[in-house]
Scaffold this active site. Structure first.
Site, PDB file in Angstrom:
ATOM      1  N   HIS A   1      24.014 -47.422  21.896  1.00  0.00           N
ATOM      2  CA  HIS A   1      23.001 -48.445  22.148  1.00  0.00           C
ATOM      3  C   HIS A   1      23.358 -49.278  23.365  1.00  0.00           C
ATOM      4  O   HIS A   1      22.523 -49.525  24.242  1.00  0.00           O
ATOM      5  CB  HIS A   1      22.820 -49.358  20.933  1.00  0.00           C
ATOM      6  CG  HIS A   1      21.864 -50.477  21.185  1.00  0.00           C
ATOM      7  ND1 HIS A   1      22.262 -51.675  21.746  1.00  0.00           N
ATOM      8  CD2 HIS A   1      20.523 -50.572  21.002  1.00  0.00           C
ATOM      9  CE1 HIS A   1      21.210 -52.460  21.889  1.00  0.00           C
ATOM     10  NE2 HIS A   1      20.141 -51.814  21.438  1.00  0.00           N
ATOM     11  N   ARG A  36      14.401 -61.203  21.910  1.00  0.00           N
ATOM     12  CA  ARG A  36      15.051 -60.378  20.903  1.00  0.00           C
ATOM     13  C   ARG A  36      14.853 -60.951  19.503  1.00  0.00           C
ATOM     14  O   ARG A  36      14.736 -60.208  18.526  1.00  0.00           O
ATOM     15  CB  ARG A  36      16.541 -60.227  21.223  1.00  0.00           C
ATOM     16  CG  ARG A  36      17.219 -59.152  20.390  1.00  0.00           C
ATOM     17  CD  ARG A  36      18.615 -58.860  20.873  1.00  0.00           C
ATOM     18  NE  ARG A  36      19.541 -59.960  20.661  1.00  0.00           N
ATOM     19  CZ  ARG A  36      20.870 -59.816  20.589  1.00  0.00           C
ATOM     20  NH1 ARG A  36      21.417 -58.623  20.730  1.00  0.00           N
ATOM     21  NH2 ARG A  36      21.645 -60.855  20.410  1.00  0.00           N
ATOM     22  N   HIS A  66      12.239 -43.236  28.232  1.00  0.00           N
ATOM     23  CA  HIS A  66      12.880 -44.300  27.442  1.00  0.00           C
ATOM     24  C   HIS A  66      11.820 -45.122  26.729  1.00  0.00           C
ATOM     25  O   HIS A  66      11.005 -45.805  27.357  1.00  0.00           O
ATOM     26  CB  HIS A  66      13.705 -45.215  28.343  1.00  0.00           C
ATOM     27  CG  HIS A  66      14.481 -46.253  27.592  1.00  0.00           C
ATOM     28  ND1 HIS A  66      15.623 -45.961  26.886  1.00  0.00           N
ATOM     29  CD2 HIS A  66      14.274 -47.592  27.422  1.00  0.00           C
ATOM     30  CE1 HIS A  66      16.104 -47.070  26.323  1.00  0.00           C
ATOM     31  NE2 HIS A  66      15.293 -48.067  26.635  1.00  0.00           N
ATOM     32  N   GLU A  71      21.628 -54.470  31.833  1.00  0.00           N
ATOM     33  CA  GLU A  71      20.254 -54.970  31.945  1.00  0.00           C
ATOM     34  C   GLU A  71      20.233 -56.474  32.164  1.00  0.00           C
ATOM     35  O   GLU A  71      19.336 -57.004  32.815  1.00  0.00           O
ATOM     36  CB  GLU A  71      19.481 -54.611  30.664  1.00  0.00           C
ATOM     37  CG  GLU A  71      18.041 -55.101  30.639  1.00  0.00           C
ATOM     38  CD  GLU A  71      17.330 -54.765  29.328  1.00  0.00           C
ATOM     39  OE1 GLU A  71      16.122 -55.040  29.233  1.00  0.00           O
ATOM     40  OE2 GLU A  71      17.989 -54.241  28.404  1.00  0.00           O
ATOM     41  N   GLN A 103       8.340 -51.199  18.974  1.00  0.00           N
ATOM     42  CA  GLN A 103       8.164 -52.476  19.663  1.00  0.00           C
ATOM     43  C   GLN A 103       6.759 -52.659  20.216  1.00  0.00           C
ATOM     44  O   GLN A 103       6.389 -53.771  20.614  1.00  0.00           O
ATOM     45  CB  GLN A 103       9.203 -52.616  20.773  1.00  0.00           C
ATOM     46  CG  GLN A 103      10.617 -52.782  20.266  1.00  0.00           C
ATOM     47  CD  GLN A 103      11.644 -52.916  21.385  1.00  0.00           C
ATOM     48  OE1 GLN A 103      11.292 -53.091  22.550  1.00  0.00           O
ATOM     49  NE2 GLN A 103      12.921 -52.837  21.026  1.00  0.00           N
ATOM     50  N   ARG A 118      28.133 -53.370  24.267  1.00  0.00           N
ATOM     51  CA  ARG A 118      28.348 -54.526  23.384  1.00  0.00           C
ATOM     52  C   ARG A 118      28.186 -54.115  21.916  1.00  0.00           C
ATOM     53  O   ARG A 118      28.727 -54.762  21.026  1.00  0.00           O
ATOM     54  CB  ARG A 118      27.394 -55.677  23.736  1.00  0.00           C
ATOM     55  CG  ARG A 118      25.939 -55.435  23.423  1.00  0.00           C
ATOM     56  CD  ARG A 118      25.084 -56.683  23.684  1.00  0.00           C
ATOM     57  NE  ARG A 118      23.699 -56.478  23.279  1.00  0.00           N
ATOM     58  CZ  ARG A 118      22.749 -55.973  24.047  1.00  0.00           C
ATOM     59  NH1 ARG A 118      23.040 -55.624  25.295  1.00  0.00           N
ATOM     60  NH2 ARG A 118      21.521 -55.814  23.596  1.00  0.00           N
ATOM     61  N   GLN A 131       0.837  -1.195   0.000  1.00  0.00           N
ATOM     62  CA  GLN A 131       0.000   0.000   0.000  1.00  0.00           C
ATOM     63  C   GLN A 131       0.875   1.249   0.000  1.00  0.00           C
ATOM     64  O   GLN A 131       1.964   1.255   0.577  1.00  0.00           O
ATOM     65  CB  GLN A 131      -0.915   0.004   1.224  1.00  0.00           C
ATOM     66  CG  GLN A 131      -1.760  -1.260   1.379  1.00  0.00           C
ATOM     67  CD  GLN A 131      -2.778  -1.408   0.273  1.00  0.00           C
ATOM     68  OE1 GLN A 131      -3.612  -0.533   0.075  1.00  0.00           O
ATOM     69  NE2 GLN A 131      -2.695  -2.508  -0.459  1.00  0.00           N
ATOM     70  N   LEU A 169       4.024 -14.553 -10.684  1.00  0.00           N
ATOM     71  CA  LEU A 169       3.223 -13.817 -11.659  1.00  0.00           C
ATOM     72  C   LEU A 169       3.870 -12.492 -12.033  1.00  0.00           C
ATOM     73  O   LEU A 169       3.612 -11.957 -13.112  1.00  0.00           O
ATOM     74  CB  LEU A 169       1.821 -13.567 -11.086  1.00  0.00           C
ATOM     75  CG  LEU A 169       0.992 -14.813 -10.738  1.00  0.00           C
ATOM     76  CD1 LEU A 169      -0.360 -14.404 -10.179  1.00  0.00           C
ATOM     77  CD2 LEU A 169       0.831 -15.715 -11.947  1.00  0.00           C
ATOM     78  N   HIS A 181       7.714 -16.191   0.207  1.00  0.00           N
ATOM     79  CA  HIS A 181       7.730 -15.574  -1.120  1.00  0.00           C
ATOM     80  C   HIS A 181       6.892 -14.289  -1.112  1.00  0.00           C
ATOM     81  O   HIS A 181       7.337 -13.247  -1.631  1.00  0.00           O
ATOM     82  CB  HIS A 181       7.172 -16.574  -2.140  1.00  0.00           C
ATOM     83  CG  HIS A 181       7.061 -16.049  -3.536  1.00  0.00           C
ATOM     84  ND1 HIS A 181       7.915 -16.420  -4.540  1.00  0.00           N
ATOM     85  CD2 HIS A 181       6.181 -15.170  -4.107  1.00  0.00           C
ATOM     86  CE1 HIS A 181       7.580 -15.799  -5.664  1.00  0.00           C
ATOM     87  NE2 HIS A 181       6.516 -15.044  -5.429  1.00  0.00           N
ATOM     88  N   GLU A 182       5.707 -14.353  -0.525  1.00  0.00           N
ATOM     89  CA  GLU A 182       4.832 -13.168  -0.537  1.00  0.00           C
ATOM     90  C   GLU A 182       5.377 -12.058   0.363  1.00  0.00           C
ATOM     91  O   GLU A 182       5.260 -10.872   0.041  1.00  0.00           O
ATOM     92  CB  GLU A 182       3.416 -13.564  -0.111  1.00  0.00           C
ATOM     93  CG  GLU A 182       2.724 -14.559  -1.045  1.00  0.00           C
ATOM     94  CD  GLU A 182       2.687 -14.084  -2.492  1.00  0.00           C
ATOM     95  OE1 GLU A 182       2.628 -12.861  -2.728  1.00  0.00           O
ATOM     96  OE2 GLU A 182       2.728 -14.939  -3.402  1.00  0.00           O
ATOM     97  N   HIS A 212      11.014 -47.508  22.886  1.00  0.00           N
ATOM     98  CA  HIS A 212      11.228 -48.000  21.528  1.00  0.00           C
ATOM     99  C   HIS A 212       9.825 -48.157  20.941  1.00  0.00           C
ATOM    100  O   HIS A 212       9.183 -49.201  21.098  1.00  0.00           O
ATOM    101  CB  HIS A 212      11.957 -49.344  21.528  1.00  0.00           C
ATOM    102  CG  HIS A 212      13.225 -49.361  22.329  1.00  0.00           C
ATOM    103  ND1 HIS A 212      14.328 -48.599  22.005  1.00  0.00           N
ATOM    104  CD2 HIS A 212      13.560 -50.044  23.454  1.00  0.00           C
ATOM    105  CE1 HIS A 212      15.289 -48.828  22.888  1.00  0.00           C
ATOM    106  NE2 HIS A 212      14.855 -49.689  23.785  1.00  0.00           N
ATOM    107  N   TYR A 235      16.843 -46.757  17.396  1.00  0.00           N
ATOM    108  CA  TYR A 235      17.921 -47.473  16.720  1.00  0.00           C
ATOM    109  C   TYR A 235      17.455 -48.185  15.449  1.00  0.00           C
ATOM    110  O   TYR A 235      18.283 -48.660  14.667  1.00  0.00           O
ATOM    111  CB  TYR A 235      18.591 -48.473  17.664  1.00  0.00           C
ATOM    112  CG  TYR A 235      17.720 -49.594  18.169  1.00  0.00           C
ATOM    113  CD1 TYR A 235      17.567 -50.771  17.448  1.00  0.00           C
ATOM    114  CD2 TYR A 235      17.067 -49.492  19.392  1.00  0.00           C
ATOM    115  CE1 TYR A 235      16.777 -51.807  17.913  1.00  0.00           C
ATOM    116  CE2 TYR A 235      16.274 -50.519  19.871  1.00  0.00           C
ATOM    117  CZ  TYR A 235      16.127 -51.675  19.130  1.00  0.00           C
ATOM    118  OH  TYR A 235      15.335 -52.693  19.596  1.00  0.00           O
TER     119      TYR A 235
END
Length: 646
Positions: free
Chosen positions: A413, A288, A257, A443, A262, A416, A13, A63, A104-105, A259, A328
């Site tokens: 992880h 597993r 924690h 564990e 699972q 091991r 304007q 445009l 863009h505008e 997953h 993982y």
């Protein structure tokens, strides 16, 4: 705009304090067929804040520049604050192509066209685009739609709340609604100023503050965070307050924690026929194998996403507002390389369920302490290249939505699965980035035996001997079921944290956490394999497993430094504030400056009948379940069931 199949049009304007653009997406625009549907929306005096700067590499048309297209980078996610033609403020978040259109505008209003942003070799005629670039770009544009499936999210004043103004009507703006127009020509991400923020105050029958349920508490939320907590009735008129009758308002639960994939194992592997063939005794290790079978079954990104989304939906319905996803399962089945195709899928699944995600990005190198290679069942977990792993960590960091409190962390992880030099490198990386590092540790007894065989020490001892004490404070050790009390005490005194997953540890036959005294009762909780998602059960079995093992009551209270012995309160802290601390999230309690993460509990639930206010938390923890208690959740001010959304 409509006649020429445009996606938006700007109207600077002259001599008036208004900057205006209009956007509209039909979803089937022949000029831009990849752009999603967007309602016809008028933006007056818009201001844009970049939420996710991840670049989208667009080939734009305009445009105002007929017959040309150009290569331009746009931020993946933005928030836009603006007024309607009648002066009503509104706020929305945009992602993907919708975010690109808004940027863009706004460029137009700042006197910038796409040729000003494109490099000289990034400009092309429309015919050249059709011949040389169209096919590849349309594939890329489709991928943008997959990565960013929610074009617009209304945070304030959505189209269902008020009219959007009639574009063909006389343009009038209330004088009282005029705002200062800032010079934002130097950036498409201008600071917000002079705008009405999304503010709402809630008053439940009871609110959990200062470790007790209290009546007549007003909690004010602004832009997703708690900005005031008071018992002062003079905060404003009744119309300023949303009353929540029949419920108690508490912090949302924090699942430290998980997953998520699972969850699809639920019901599998729970048949134990008598065998005379010498089959291995059912254990964590035989379970597993069932998990590996599930990984093989989830043969597409979409299948994986749907399973994880179902898990997150259940988390939200059980009162969980933040989840630490120990992630993982990362690569697609069809790829022989590390494509990390599952990463964005799990993030989007959580977003769609309204659960804040802290994506804990796993490194998984090998099959055992003896450096055996990953077997064929573990290929979709693999980390073959540390450079690729760290590059993907950068990608994820940019992809997470900081305006919603999302975050990332590093995962080893297990020892091991990751060798010591890599553990050391990842620990340094977490320390440099100031993000958490989570690890499975001790564990299973076999894990400890294998580590002793290879290294002569236990996994916890190996970790302590390998890392500087200053880096231990970033680490959350998950399980520690069989950890030596002296080692665990040393770990915790160095700032290490412990997460326990009672229902999973029971489900898998891991055993009972034996070194409780070292923790002084400060642990976080996780749903882990998600065979059952209920933080009330996790809380009580954190205590009940100890009672069964030790033959006494109030075990957690006996090791706590809380002399009042408020066991239910202590367990609730494990499910909320300790989890938030272990994930590095500013949540877990109702306090000014924290994220507005709430859980509503049904005060009419049978589990709470006849309970006094003072006994209410104990009744919920020791007698309740999420199905009977949880009414709704709110994450960063966004309600899951929408009926309370403002």
């Amino acid at each position: 705009m409509k006649h020429a199949n445009g996606a938006g049009i700007a109207a600077p304007q002259i001599g008036e304090p208004w900057r205006v653009f209009v956007v509209h997406g039909t979803g089937n625009n022949p000029r831009y067929p990849y752009k999603p549907a967007i309602p016809l929306t008028v933006f007056v005096n818009p201001e844009i804040e970049v939420l996710d700067p991840t670049p989208m590499h667009m080939i734009e048309g305009c445009l105002s520049v007929p017959g040309m297209r150009g290569k331009v980078s746009r931020a993946a996610k933005v928030r836009c604050r603006a007024l309607r033609p009648d002066g009503t403020p509104f706020v929305l978040r945009a992602e993907g192509h919708a975010a690109g259109t808004l940027q863009h505008e706004l460029d137009h209003l700042n006197g910038t066209l796409f040729p000003d942003l494109a490099s000289s070799d990034g400009l092309m005629t429309w015919d050249s685009f059709d011949e040389h670039h169209k096919s590849d770009f349309f594939k890329y544009a489709a991928e943008i739609n997959r990565l960013y499936p929610t074009p617009l999210t209304w945070e304030l004043g959505g189209p269902e709340d008020s009219g959007n103004g009639n574009v063909g009507s006389a343009f009038e703006l209330n004088k009282s609604s005029q705002v200062e127009v800032k010079d934002s020509s130097k950036s498409t991400a201008s600071a917000t100023s002079g705008r009405a923020s999304p503010v709402v105050t809630y008053k439940a029958d009871l609110t959990w503050v200062n470790s007790s349920f209290q009546p007549n508490v007003y909690v004010t939320v602004t832009d997703g965070k708690i900005t005031n907590i008071t018992t002062d009735k003079g905060i404003g008129s009744d119309s300023d307050v949303v009353t929540l009758p029949g419920v108690a308002l508490t912090p949302g639960f924090v699942n430290a924690h998980s997953h998520a994939f699972q969850r699809a194992l639920r019901g599998r592997g729970e048949t134990y026929p008598t065998s005379s063939t010498g089959e291995a005794k059912p254990s964590f290790w035989t379970w597993r194998n069932a998990m590996y079978s599930l990984v093989n079954d989830l043969d597409s990104v979409e299948a994986f996403k749907q399973q994880t989304k179902q898990c997150f939906v259940e988390m939200a319905s059980s009162g969980i507002t933040t989840c630490g996803e120990f992630h993982y399962f990362r690569h697609s089945k069809s790829s022989s390389e590390e494509d990390y195709a599952m990463d964005n899928a799990v993030v989007e699944a959580a977003r769609e369920a309204n659960v804040r995600l802290v994506l804990l990005s796993a490194c998984y190198q090998r099959g055992g302490f003896d450096n055996r290679p990953l077997n064929e069942n573990q290929q979709r977990f693999k980390t073959a290249s540390m450079d690729r792993y760290l590059s993907q960590l950068d990608n994820l960091s940019a992809y997470m939505d900081g305006s919603f409190g999302e975050g990332i962390g590093i995962v080893v992880h297990s020892l091991r699965a990751v060798d010591v030099p890599t553990l050391q490198k990842l620990s340094r990386e977490a320390n440099t980035r100031k993000i958490p590092l989570h690890i499975h540790i001790e564990e299973q007894p076999l894990e400890i035996e294998d580590c002793l065989t290879t290294h002569g020490v236990t996994p916890m001892r190996l970790l302590l001997d390998s890392l500087p004490r200053a880096e231990i404070q970033n680490i959350c050790a998950v399980h520690c079921t069989h950890s030596d009390s002296a080692d665990l005490k040393e770990f915790i005194e160095a700032g290490g944290k412990v997460c326990i997953c009672p229902l999973t540890e029971a489900s898998l036959g891991d055993g009972v956490f034996k070194s409780l005294e070292c923790t002084k009762g400060v642990v976080s909780l996780g749903s882990d394999c998600n065979a059952r998602i209920d933080m009330f059960e996790e809380m009580r079995w954190l205590e009940y497993s100890q009672r069964l093992q030790r033959g006494q009551r109030g075990v957690f209270a006996s090791v706590s430094e809380n002399e009042k012995g408020e066991l239910a309160n202590q367990l609730f802290a494990c499910a909320t504030e300790h989890g938030a601390h272990h994930l590095g999230v500013n949540a877990g309690t109702l306090a000014v400056g924290k994220w507005a993460d709430f859980c509503l509990l049904n005060l009419s639930a049978p589990a709470l009948k006849a309970s006094t206010v003072g006994d209410l938390m104990g009744a919920a923890v020791f007698g309740g379940s999420s199905e009977g208690l949880v009414v709704d959740t709110c994450v960063a001010g966004k309600w899951t069931k929408k009926h309370l959304q403002h």
